[in-house]
Motif scaffolding. Sequence first.
Motif, PDB file in Angstrom:
ATOM      1  N   LYS A  77       0.825  -1.211   0.000  1.00 28.28           N
ATOM      2  CA  LYS A  77       0.000   0.000   0.000  1.00 28.28           C
ATOM      3  C   LYS A  77       0.862   1.266   0.000  1.00 28.28           C
ATOM      4  N   ARG A  79       3.759   1.540  -1.355  1.00 27.40           N
ATOM      5  CA  ARG A  79       4.259   1.673  -2.730  1.00 27.40           C
ATOM      6  C   ARG A  79       3.197   2.299  -3.631  1.00 27.40           C
ATOM      7  N   GLU A  80       1.954   1.836  -3.496  1.00 32.48           N
ATOM      8  CA  GLU A  80       0.868   2.397  -4.308  1.00 32.48           C
ATOM      9  C   GLU A  80       0.667   3.878  -4.023  1.00 32.48           C
ATOM     10  N   LEU A  81       0.661   4.240  -2.735  1.00 28.81           N
ATOM     11  CA  LEU A  81       0.436   5.632  -2.363  1.00 28.81           C
ATOM     12  C   LEU A  81       1.553   6.534  -2.885  1.00 28.81           C
ATOM     13  N   SER A  82       2.791   6.081  -2.804  1.00 29.38           N
ATOM     14  CA  SER A  82       3.922   6.902  -3.253  1.00 29.38           C
ATOM     15  C   SER A  82       3.940   7.051  -4.767  1.00 29.38           C
ATOM     16  N   GLU A  83       3.524   5.986  -5.480  1.00 32.89           N
ATOM     17  CA  GLU A  83       3.529   6.057  -6.948  1.00 32.89           C
ATOM     18  C   GLU A  83       2.329   6.826  -7.485  1.00 32.89           C
ATOM     19  N   LYS A  84       1.257   6.913  -6.690  1.00 34.53           N
ATOM     20  CA  LYS A  84       0.056   7.630  -7.130  1.00 34.53           C
ATOM     21  C   LYS A  84       0.360   9.104  -7.346  1.00 34.53           C
ATOM     22  N   ASP A  85       1.181   9.680  -6.477  1.00 39.34           N
ATOM     23  CA  ASP A  85       1.589  11.076  -6.642  1.00 39.34           C
ATOM     24  C   ASP A  85       3.061  11.164  -6.228  1.00 39.34           C
ATOM     25  N   ARG A  88       4.631  14.052  -3.952  1.00 37.68           N
ATOM     26  CA  ARG A  88       4.343  14.231  -2.524  1.00 37.68           C
ATOM     27  C   ARG A  88       5.582  13.862  -1.701  1.00 37.68           C
ATOM     28  N   THR A 121      10.819   8.941  -5.919  1.00 37.59           N
ATOM     29  CA  THR A 121       9.658   9.737  -5.501  1.00 37.59           C
ATOM     30  C   THR A 121      10.115  10.745  -4.453  1.00 37.59           C
TER      31      THR A 121
END
Length: 515
Positions: A77, A79-85, A88, A121
Motif C-alpha cells: 500500500k 508503494r501504491e500511495l507513493s507512486e500515485k503522486d 508528494r 519519488t
Amino acid sequence: MGTVGIHDEIRLYLRARVALIVLVTVEEQRALAVLDQVRLDRDPSSDLVTWDIADGLESAAGRALPKAAGPPDALAKIRELSEKDPRRRDLYVLKDFHAFWERDPAVRRRLRNLAHKLVFTGSSLIVTTPVRGIPVELGDDAVVVEMPLPEADALRGELDHLVDSTKGVKSTLTPAGRSRLAQAALGLTAAQARRAFAKAIVRDEVLDDRDIKAVLAEKKAVIRENEALEFYGAEESPDDLGGLDVLKEWLRLRERAFGDAAREFRLPAPKGIALIGIPGTGKSLTAKMIGGLWRLPLLRLDVGALFGSLVGESEERVRRALRLAETVSPCVMWIDEVEKALTSGGHDGGTSQRVFGTVLTWMQEKTAPVFVVATANDVSALPPETLRRGRFDEVFFLDLPTEEERREIITVHLRKRGRSPEAFDVHQLARDCDGFVGAELEQVVVDAMYEAFAEERDITTADIARAALRTVPLSKSQREVIEDLRAWLREGRAQSASFAGAAQAARYQVPVLEV
C-alpha cells in the motif's frame, strides 16, 4: 546530540534522498513528534503516515488510507500511495518492523524493493526500532540513526509543562532549582522523567529541593535495569580514604574542571585515571570517593554483565551503556577490574576483544565529560595499548600502605564505627599490622568488634592486635605478585599514589613479608 541535532540529521538524510532510515529508539512517541516536525518544516502539505500491526495505516493529516493488516500489505500500500503522486514528500513510518524482517526473508526483500522505488519519488521510509541491528541485505540501502536521550533543556520543558498543567501543586523551587531537578533526570527517557516528576509532585503536592533526591532514586532504579550499569550516590569523601596523598592532591587540583569557569578558561575536562595495584589497597573506594569529591554521579560499568548469549548482544549492551554515560555527563564512570574483559582467553569467538576494543575506542574519542576510573589487579592481563596516554590522564600505582598510612586507615575505620581513635594505641596497631592492605585493616577492626560484642563489652586495642595476629596478609600469600607489580612501577610505567617521585616511593616502600 539533542533533539535539535537529531532533527537536523534526519532532514539532511531526506535532502540526500536516502529512502530508508532506521531510527533506533525506545521513545516511540518522542520519535514521532520529531518526525512530524521534520515533515512540517520540510513541506507543510506533506503527511506523516504510520503503520503498526495493531492499527494498520494511519495519517497525521487525517487522510483516509487503505487497510493494511500485515507487513506485506503495508509495504504494497505504501508503494501504491507513493507512486500515485510521486511529487508528494510524505514520511512513512513502520513501527517495530524489526520483529518482521528478522523472521521473514520475503519481508526483507519487499522492504528493499520498496526502498529502491522510493528513491524516485519524494517520499521516504522510516523504521522505528529499539534495537540497532539491521539485516545484512538492507545494509547498503539503509542508514541507521540513533536517537539520543533528551537533554536537560528538554527535560526542563517537561517539568515546567507538568507543573503548570497540574492543579494544586505548590512549588518552592527557584528557576535554578528547577534546572537542578531536570539535571537530576538526565539519563531518563522523556516518559521516565515525566513519571519521576509526577511521582515527586503527588507525594506531597509540593515541589522542593527534597524532590531532587527522589528523582535521583528513580534514575538509580532505571539505570540498574540497564544490567551493565549501576548508579552510586556521591557519599564517600577523601576523609573516608586513608593515605594516597599524591592521588588525592591530583584529584583536588581537578575538582573544578567540569564547571563553567574551566570551560571559559579553555581547560579540557580530564579524561580519566587508571588505578593499578594490590587487591584491597583502596582502588574501588577511590572511585567512589571521586564522585563525592567532585559532586558528580558515579556509574559503575559491570564488565561481566556486558556479555550476552546472542550474537551482537554484547556489543549492543556496551554501546547502550556508553551512550547512557554520555547522556548523564558530567559524571564519573568506574570500570572495576578491567582485566576481566579479557579473561575468556579467546574462546568466545572474539566477543571480549570486540567489547573491550569498543570501550577503548570510546575512551580515546569521547568528547562528553565522562571521567573514567579503571581499576586493575593484574596488569599483565592488559594489552599494552590499554594504559597509553590519550585514554588516561595518569596511571597510579597503589602499593602496600606505609606505617603512617596504616595509622590513617585504622583511624578512619574506628571513626566510621563510632569509636574515638584517641582511646586506642593507633601507633602500636599500625606497627603490628605491618604489610596489611586497607581492606585487611578494616577486617581486623571488624573481627575485633565481633569478639567484644560476643563478650558484651566495648572494643579495645588488645582485641584489634589479637585479630591482626590471626590474619595472614596478602603481602605474605601473594608476595610474588606484589614484587612483579613493584617492578612495573620501577620501570616508570606509573605514578605512585602515595609519593611524588619513584625514588621516594622506593625509599619508603613497605617490605614484602616472608612466608
